[in-house]
Design an enzyme around this catalytic site. Structure first.
Site, PDB file in Angstrom:
ATOM      1  N   HIS A  56      95.191 -17.909 -28.415  1.00 32.67           N
ATOM      2  CA  HIS A  56      95.428 -18.794 -29.558  1.00 32.67           C
ATOM      3  C   HIS A  56      96.050 -20.116 -29.119  1.00 32.67           C
ATOM      4  O   HIS A  56      97.263 -20.255 -29.058  1.00 32.67           O
ATOM      5  CB  HIS A  56      96.359 -18.054 -30.539  1.00 32.67           C
TER       6      HIS A  56
ATOM      7  N   HIS B 231      95.532 -24.584 -29.521  1.00 28.75           N
ATOM      8  CA  HIS B 231      94.861 -25.720 -30.163  1.00 28.75           C
ATOM      9  C   HIS B 231      94.903 -26.869 -29.160  1.00 28.75           C
ATOM     10  O   HIS B 231      95.918 -27.558 -29.046  1.00 28.75           O
ATOM     11  CB  HIS B 231      95.596 -26.126 -31.442  1.00 28.75           C
ATOM     12  N   PHE B 232      93.823 -27.058 -28.416  1.00 26.61           N
ATOM     13  CA  PHE B 232      93.791 -28.131 -27.423  1.00 26.61           C
ATOM     14  C   PHE B 232      93.245 -29.444 -28.006  1.00 26.61           C
ATOM     15  O   PHE B 232      93.053 -30.424 -27.299  1.00 26.61           O
ATOM     16  CB  PHE B 232      93.033 -27.706 -26.158  1.00 26.61           C
ATOM     17  N   ARG B 233      93.014 -29.447 -29.328  1.00 27.50           N
ATOM     18  CA  ARG B 233      92.862 -30.699 -30.097  1.00 27.50           C
ATOM     19  C   ARG B 233      91.620 -31.536 -29.857  1.00 27.50           C
ATOM     20  O   ARG B 233      91.533 -32.652 -30.368  1.00 27.50           O
ATOM     21  CB  ARG B 233      94.089 -31.609 -29.869  1.00 27.50           C
TER      22      ARG B 233
ATOM     23  N   ASN C 116      90.030 -25.937 -35.408  1.00 22.64           N
ATOM     24  CA  ASN C 116      90.420 -26.924 -36.423  1.00 22.64           C
ATOM     25  C   ASN C 116      90.605 -28.311 -35.817  1.00 22.64           C
ATOM     26  O   ASN C 116      91.680 -28.889 -35.842  1.00 22.64           O
ATOM     27  CB  ASN C 116      91.690 -26.471 -37.163  1.00 22.64           C
TER      28      ASN C 116
ATOM     29  N   HIS D 183      94.293 -16.673 -40.048  1.00 17.62           N
ATOM     30  CA  HIS D 183      95.569 -17.278 -40.419  1.00 17.62           C
ATOM     31  C   HIS D 183      95.861 -16.749 -41.819  1.00 17.62           C
ATOM     32  O   HIS D 183      95.298 -17.219 -42.802  1.00 17.62           O
ATOM     33  CB  HIS D 183      95.490 -18.812 -40.418  1.00 17.62           C
TER      34      HIS D 183
ATOM     35  N   HIS E 196      99.687 -14.658 -35.602  1.00 11.46           N
ATOM     36  CA  HIS E 196     101.091 -15.049 -35.830  1.00 11.46           C
ATOM     37  C   HIS E 196     101.817 -14.344 -36.969  1.00 11.46           C
ATOM     38  O   HIS E 196     102.209 -14.966 -37.937  1.00 11.46           O
ATOM     39  CB  HIS E 196     101.229 -16.572 -35.963  1.00 11.46           C
TER      40      HIS E 196
ATOM     41  N   ASP F 282      99.953 -19.862 -29.949  1.00 11.26           N
ATOM     42  CA  ASP F 282      99.674 -20.788 -31.051  1.00 11.26           C
ATOM     43  C   ASP F 282     100.130 -22.195 -30.656  1.00 11.26           C
ATOM     44  O   ASP F 282     100.765 -22.899 -31.441  1.00 11.26           O
ATOM     45  CB  ASP F 282     100.314 -20.337 -32.362  1.00 11.26           C
TER      46      ASP F 282
ATOM     47  N   HIS G  37     101.620 -31.761 -31.643  1.00 11.19           N
ATOM     48  CA  HIS G  37     101.408 -32.987 -32.419  1.00 11.19           C
ATOM     49  C   HIS G  37     102.257 -34.069 -31.762  1.00 11.19           C
ATOM     50  O   HIS G  37     103.284 -33.758 -31.147  1.00 11.19           O
ATOM     51  CB  HIS G  37     101.880 -32.796 -33.867  1.00 11.19           C
TER      52      HIS G  37
END
Ligand code: DOR
Ligand code: ZN
Ligand code: ZN
Length: 430
Positions: free
Chosen positions: A57, A59-61, A90, A185, A230, A296, A300
């Site tokens: 899990h 988020h490498f964006r 996402n 989620h 999570h 997770d 940002h």
């Protein structure tokens, strides 16, 4: 090419043992008490040799967002002992179709051309209209002979970063019925909406949102085909017991108090909760009721996190600190490191069907990390490799930092330096 990792404490599938690991090419060739000959050797004396973490899990964006890219993300992962990541959809645009999965792979290869690349798999994003794409990605139930292109279908029941949201029960039921493995989620959007007037982030996303979402999954999901992301308390873990269950380091090490000192930097979905929740989540992990640790990792930029607690985005980075934090906690609590290897590697490989990974065993991929159980060092953003440049664990003193991380038999990270070792797109078991 052969490599000997010698005299380490090896976390093997059947227990921890001092010994030597021989790597030939990209595979583990033997595990021995004697020292076989090899072209090169690494001394692991005093170190714990583990299967590299498979972080299901992150988020490498990419594409389209700030906060991380695949080079900074890979460096962070490898310095943190993570050798495989499963990336969330996402992004901008969200990864909701087979062509978009291919596009992301091209981007990963391009972004890591100048440095190391972690092994990777991708989650497909659920949108209301992409049940067909679930089949096209080989994620249909019952499993077909179509080649599988994604680790799972990721479904947001509550809104978070990005536009992926399934808040319609019919669509939710349909997708859960169509797909062989759905990562969820689980926060109920209806409860989140009803809590909109709350005075802080935690009261705007109460535990009831999570419990209510899990109850829906209990009515419409099938055991063995749902992975709940999570979970934040023992109560949620127990309610979700028919399903695969994930916990994150931030819910295990941090509480909502942190918002008082860090403000929105500690804002995350689901929220950091009370100390009693954190403690009950640990009991669930120690008691073997959690399957996987997922970081997770949701970075940002500092600028966006500096805004007020309503308008700032949710998410904290964590891929580089997940394994060291867990290792340190297991060591200090006297919990078996064997169980940690299951939580951070073996279970994820089996749940998501990742072929040839997750254990120090003959014939498996040589994705290996060597952790130092003695040297204590404080977490500091400066010493980490995140593009976002901050961490919610700043100043925490821990042991268990990786000294060397091998990807497919090559040293990708060694005592602060990186090579251009290349991980690959994972292969799924049928
Ligand atoms: O806090 C979160 N951040 N929760 C999510 O579900 C998404 C993630 C992100 O992508 O920023
Ligand atoms: Zn989430
Ligand atoms: Zn996430």
């Amino acid at each position: 090419m052969s490599l000997l990792i010698k005299n380490g404490t090896l976390l093997l599938p059947d227990g921890a043992r001092r010994g030597n690991l021989l790597v030939v090419g990209d595979k583990i060739a033997s595990v021995t008490a004697t020292e076989p000959r090899a072209e090169s050797a690494v001394d692991a004396d005093g170190m714990v040799v583990m299967p590299g973490m498979i972080d299901p899990h992150v988020h490498f964006r990419q594409p389209g967002m700030d906060g991380e890219d695949w080079l900074s993300g890979s460096m962070s992962a490898l310095a943190g002992g993570v050798t495989t990541v499963l990336d969330m959809p996402n992004t901008r645009p969200p990864t909701t179709s087979a062509p978009l999965l291919s596009e992301k792979i091209r981007l990963i290869e391009a972004q890591t051309a100048g440095g190391p690349c972690v092994n990777y798999g991708l989650h497909l994003g659920a949108s209301r209209s992409n049940a067909k794409e679930v089949l096209a990605a080989g994620l249909g139930h019952p499993p077909s002979r179509r080649r599988r292109r994604a680790a799972s279908l990721k479904l947001f029941m509550g809104s978070s970063t990005g536009e992926l949201l399934i808040d319609d029960d019919r669509a939710l039921k349909e997708l859960l019925g169509t797909c062989r493995l759905t990562s969820v989620h689980a926060e109920d959007e209806a409860v989140i909406r009803a809590s909109a007037g709350g005075r802080d982030h935690l009261s705007r996303r109460p535990k009831e949102a999570a419990l209510s979402a899990i109850r829906k999954l209990l009515s419409w999901g099938t055991p063995g085909r749902v992975y709940v992301c999570h979970l934040t308390s023992g109560e949620e873990v127990d309610l979700a017991s028919p399903f695969y269950r994930e916990a994150t380091p931030h819910h295990l090490f941090l509480t909502d108090d942190l918002m008082r000192t860090m403000g929105s930097f500690a804002k995350v979905n689901p929220p950091l909760r009370h100390e009693s929740d954190r403690a009950s989540l640990w009991e669930a992990v120690a008691g073997g009721r959690v399957d996987c640790i997922g970081s997770d990792h949701a970075p940002h930029t500092a600028a966006s996190k500096g805004r007020d607690d309503v308008s700032s985005p949710s998410g904290v980075p964590g891929v580089e600190t997940a394994l060291p934090l867990m290792f340190n906690a297991f060591l200090k609590a006297g919990l078996p490191l064997q169980a940690l290897a299951a939580l951070t590697s073996w279970n994820a490989a089996r749940i998501f069907g990742i072929s040839g990974k997750g254990a120090l065993a003959v014939g498996f991929d040589a994705d290996i990390t060597l952790l130092d159980p003695k040297e204590e060092r404080k977490v500091s953003a400066e010493g980490l490799h995140y593009k976002c440049g901050w961490t919610p664990y700043e100043g925490m003193a821990i042991v268990g930092w990786p000294k060397h991380t091998f990807v497919l038999g090559e040293a990708a990270y060694s005592e602060g330096s990186f090579s251009k070792a290349k991980g690959r797109s994972v292969v799924y078991e049928v």
